[in-house]
Design a protein around this motif. Structure first.
Motif, PDB file in Angstrom:
ATOM      1  N   LYS A  23      84.277-110.464 -51.676  1.00 48.05           N
ATOM      2  CA  LYS A  23      83.856-110.024 -53.002  1.00 48.05           C
ATOM      3  C   LYS A  23      82.484-109.360 -52.899  1.00 48.05           C
ATOM      4  N   ASP A  24      82.361-108.200 -53.499  1.00 49.41           N
ATOM      5  CA  ASP A  24      81.108-107.450 -53.453  1.00 49.41           C
ATOM      6  C   ASP A  24      80.068-108.081 -54.364  1.00 49.41           C
ATOM      7  N   ASP A  25      78.852-108.210 -53.838  1.00 52.11           N
ATOM      8  CA  ASP A  25      77.752-108.715 -54.661  1.00 52.11           C
ATOM      9  C   ASP A  25      76.424-108.072 -54.240  1.00 52.11           C
ATOM     10  N   PRO A  26      76.345-106.735 -54.283  1.00 49.64           N
ATOM     11  CA  PRO A  26      75.064-106.093 -53.938  1.00 49.64           C
ATOM     12  C   PRO A  26      74.014-106.417 -54.980  1.00 49.64           C
TER      13      PRO A  26
ATOM     14  N   ASN B 160      71.340 -97.470 -51.032  1.00 51.22           N
ATOM     15  CA  ASN B 160      72.390 -97.081 -50.103  1.00 51.22           C
ATOM     16  C   ASN B 160      73.377 -98.215 -49.860  1.00 51.22           C
ATOM     17  N   TYR B 161      72.905 -99.443 -49.962  1.00 46.68           N
ATOM     18  CA  TYR B 161      73.797-100.558 -49.735  1.00 46.68           C
ATOM     19  C   TYR B 161      74.811-100.690 -50.866  1.00 46.68           C
ATOM     20  N   THR B 162      74.409-100.422 -52.080  1.00 44.78           N
ATOM     21  CA  THR B 162      75.361-100.409 -53.185  1.00 44.78           C
ATOM     22  C   THR B 162      76.381 -99.308 -52.970  1.00 44.78           C
ATOM     23  N   LEU B 163      75.926 -98.160 -52.514  1.00 44.43           N
ATOM     24  CA  LEU B 163      76.832 -97.053 -52.221  1.00 44.43           C
ATOM     25  C   LEU B 163      77.809 -97.448 -51.113  1.00 44.43           C
ATOM     26  N   ALA B 164      77.341 -98.231 -50.153  1.00 45.06           N
ATOM     27  CA  ALA B 164      78.222 -98.695 -49.076  1.00 45.06           C
ATOM     28  C   ALA B 164      79.321 -99.593 -49.620  1.00 45.06           C
TER      29      ALA B 164
ATOM     30  N   TYR C  48      85.091-100.008 -51.139  1.00 44.34           N
ATOM     31  CA  TYR C  48      86.148-100.050 -52.158  1.00 44.34           C
ATOM     32  C   TYR C  48      87.077 -98.855 -52.005  1.00 44.34           C
ATOM     33  N   CYS C  49      86.491 -97.668 -51.796  1.00 42.22           N
ATOM     34  CA  CYS C  49      87.293 -96.450 -51.667  1.00 42.22           C
ATOM     35  C   CYS C  49      88.135 -96.466 -50.389  1.00 42.22           C
ATOM     36  N   ALA C  50      87.575 -96.998 -49.320  1.00 40.75           N
ATOM     37  CA  ALA C  50      88.348 -97.146 -48.084  1.00 40.75           C
ATOM     38  C   ALA C  50      89.511 -98.103 -48.305  1.00 40.75           C
ATOM     39  N   GLY C  51      89.265 -99.122 -49.124  1.00 39.83           N
ATOM     40  CA  GLY C  51      90.325-100.067 -49.447  1.00 39.83           C
ATOM     41  C   GLY C  51      91.469 -99.433 -50.206  1.00 39.83           C
ATOM     42  N   GLN C  52      91.154 -98.396 -50.986  1.00 33.83           N
ATOM     43  CA  GLN C  52      92.197 -97.677 -51.706  1.00 33.83           C
ATOM     44  C   GLN C  52      93.134 -96.960 -50.747  1.00 33.83           C
ATOM     45  N   GLN C  53      92.650 -96.756 -49.517  1.00 37.04           N
ATOM     46  CA  GLN C  53      93.478 -96.128 -48.487  1.00 37.04           C
ATOM     47  C   GLN C  53      93.846 -97.123 -47.374  1.00 37.04           C
ATOM     48  N   GLU C  54      93.784 -98.426 -47.720  1.00 41.20           N
ATOM     49  CA  GLU C  54      94.195 -99.496 -46.810  1.00 41.20           C
ATOM     50  C   GLU C  54      93.356 -99.546 -45.532  1.00 41.20           C
TER      51      GLU C  54
ATOM     52  N   SER D 277      82.816 -92.309 -58.450  1.00 40.34           N
ATOM     53  CA  SER D 277      83.557 -92.262 -59.712  1.00 40.34           C
ATOM     54  C   SER D 277      83.193 -93.456 -60.595  1.00 40.34           C
ATOM     55  N   PRO D 278      83.305 -93.303 -61.914  1.00 38.49           N
ATOM     56  CA  PRO D 278      83.017 -94.418 -62.829  1.00 38.49           C
ATOM     57  C   PRO D 278      83.890 -95.645 -62.555  1.00 38.49           C
ATOM     58  N   THR D 279      85.137 -95.413 -62.158  1.00 39.27           N
ATOM     59  CA  THR D 279      86.042 -96.535 -61.870  1.00 39.27           C
ATOM     60  C   THR D 279      85.524 -97.372 -60.707  1.00 39.27           C
ATOM     61  N   THR D 280      85.048 -96.670 -59.663  1.00 34.50           N
ATOM     62  CA  THR D 280      84.529 -97.365 -58.484  1.00 34.50           C
ATOM     63  C   THR D 280      83.275 -98.157 -58.827  1.00 34.50           C
ATOM     64  N   LYS D 281      82.357 -97.510 -59.529  1.00 31.70           N
ATOM     65  CA  LYS D 281      81.105 -98.180 -59.902  1.00 31.70           C
ATOM     66  C   LYS D 281      81.377 -99.400 -60.769  1.00 31.70           C
ATOM     67  N   GLN D 282      82.365 -99.272 -61.670  1.00 32.97           N
ATOM     68  CA  GLN D 282      82.689-100.384 -62.554  1.00 32.97           C
ATOM     69  C   GLN D 282      83.321-101.538 -61.784  1.00 32.97           C
ATOM     70  N   ALA D 283      84.135-101.232 -60.788  1.00 34.68           N
ATOM     71  CA  ALA D 283      84.766-102.273 -59.979  1.00 34.68           C
ATOM     72  C   ALA D 283      83.711-103.120 -59.269  1.00 34.68           C
ATOM     73  N   ILE D 284      82.695-102.459 -58.710  1.00 37.73           N
ATOM     74  CA  ILE D 284      81.623-103.192 -58.031  1.00 37.73           C
ATOM     75  C   ILE D 284      80.791-103.968 -59.047  1.00 37.73           C
ATOM     76  N   ALA D 285      80.499-103.330 -60.182  1.00 36.34           N
ATOM     77  CA  ALA D 285      79.703-103.989 -61.224  1.00 36.34           C
ATOM     78  C   ALA D 285      80.414-105.233 -61.749  1.00 36.34           C
ATOM     79  N   ASP D 286      81.733-105.166 -61.885  1.00 34.39           N
ATOM     80  CA  ASP D 286      82.497-106.320 -62.367  1.00 34.39           C
ATOM     81  C   ASP D 286      82.414-107.480 -61.378  1.00 34.39           C
ATOM     82  N   SER D 287      82.435-107.162 -60.091  1.00 37.68           N
ATOM     83  CA  SER D 287      82.329-108.208 -59.071  1.00 37.68           C
ATOM     84  C   SER D 287      80.955-108.872 -59.107  1.00 37.68           C
ATOM     85  N   VAL D 288      79.918-108.050 -59.288  1.00 36.81           N
ATOM     86  CA  VAL D 288      78.558-108.584 -59.390  1.00 36.81           C
ATOM     87  C   VAL D 288      78.428-109.470 -60.628  1.00 36.81           C
TER      88      VAL D 288
END
Length: 214
Positions: A98-101, A108-112, A117-123, A164-175
């Motif tokens: 679970k992401d918790d930056p 840059n770590y948040t961007l990582a 997450y985006c790499a996960g979208q491509q398995e 993308s907003p979807t990606t940023k929101q996914a990380i924000a939700d985890s935090v």
């Protein structure tokens, strides 16, 4: 003059007496140290989140959930040990990332985390994570795209996803989920929904082995 001297001497004696009493009282105080257990007695419900990644056996009796900030060296040390155990015993454990930056100047770590997450979208999350950890000194957008290229990801999809907003929101939700659980410091690792005291020196692989042996 003699009267003043007498009063001054009396004040000094009284002050010395009071100081002596304080010392005696302090010596009588018994300090009882409380030691937090290695594994909490409390069970914590941890909800699924949109950015989490899973490795191992979804039906395993042993589940490990780790909240991680890639900028946290201690987090990565424990993550590496847990992942090694999962790789060696894939049927015995389910590992959930679970992401918790945490907020700070190291954006840059948040961007990582977003890139993971985006790499996960491509398995390719776990492969991407390993590469990102190995080159933590260059997690700029350019550096992250180089990792994506080395893993043969679709770069157009990766680039579109990265900010993308979807990606940023996914990380924000985890935090936010971590905050709601009261997680204020990292690493935060839960074994079967019980928090591990990571302040203690522990051989995490041996501990997990003890769980799977039960």
């Amino acid at each position: 003059m003699k009267k003043f001297y007498f009063l001054f001497l009396l004040v000094v004696i009284m002050a010395g007496f009071l100081f002596y009493k304080q010392i005696i009282r302090a010596r009588q105080i018994t300090v009882h140290r409380t030691t937090a257990p290695l594994i909490s007695n409390n069970t914590t419900f941890i909800a699924d989140s949109g950015s989490q990644q899973t490795l191992g056996n979804p039906g395993a009796a042993l589940t490990v959930v780790e909240f991680v900030d890639i900028s946290c060296a201690r987090c990565l040390t424990l993550h590496s040990a847990i992942k090694d155990f999962t790789t060696k015993h894939p049927q015995d454990i389910r590992l959930i990332w679970k992401d918790d930056p945490k907020p700070g100047v190291l954006s840059n770590y948040t961007l990582a985390h977003q890139a993971g997450y985006c790499a996960g979208q491509q398995e390719k999350f776990w492969q991407f994570l390993d590469a990102a950890i190995s080159q933590r000194n260059d997690l700029s957008e350019t550096g992250l795209k180089k990792i994506a290229f080395s893993l043969n990801l679709d770069l157009d999809k990766f680039s579109q996803c990265l900010n993308s907003p979807t990606t940023k929101q996914a990380i924000a939700d985890s935090v936010q989920a971590a905050d709601q659980l009261g997680i204020r410091s990292l690493p935060a690792i839960f074994v079967n929904n019980k928090l591990i005291n990571t302040d203690k020196e522990v051989n995490i692989e041996q501990m997990l082995g003890n769980f799977t042996a039960k």
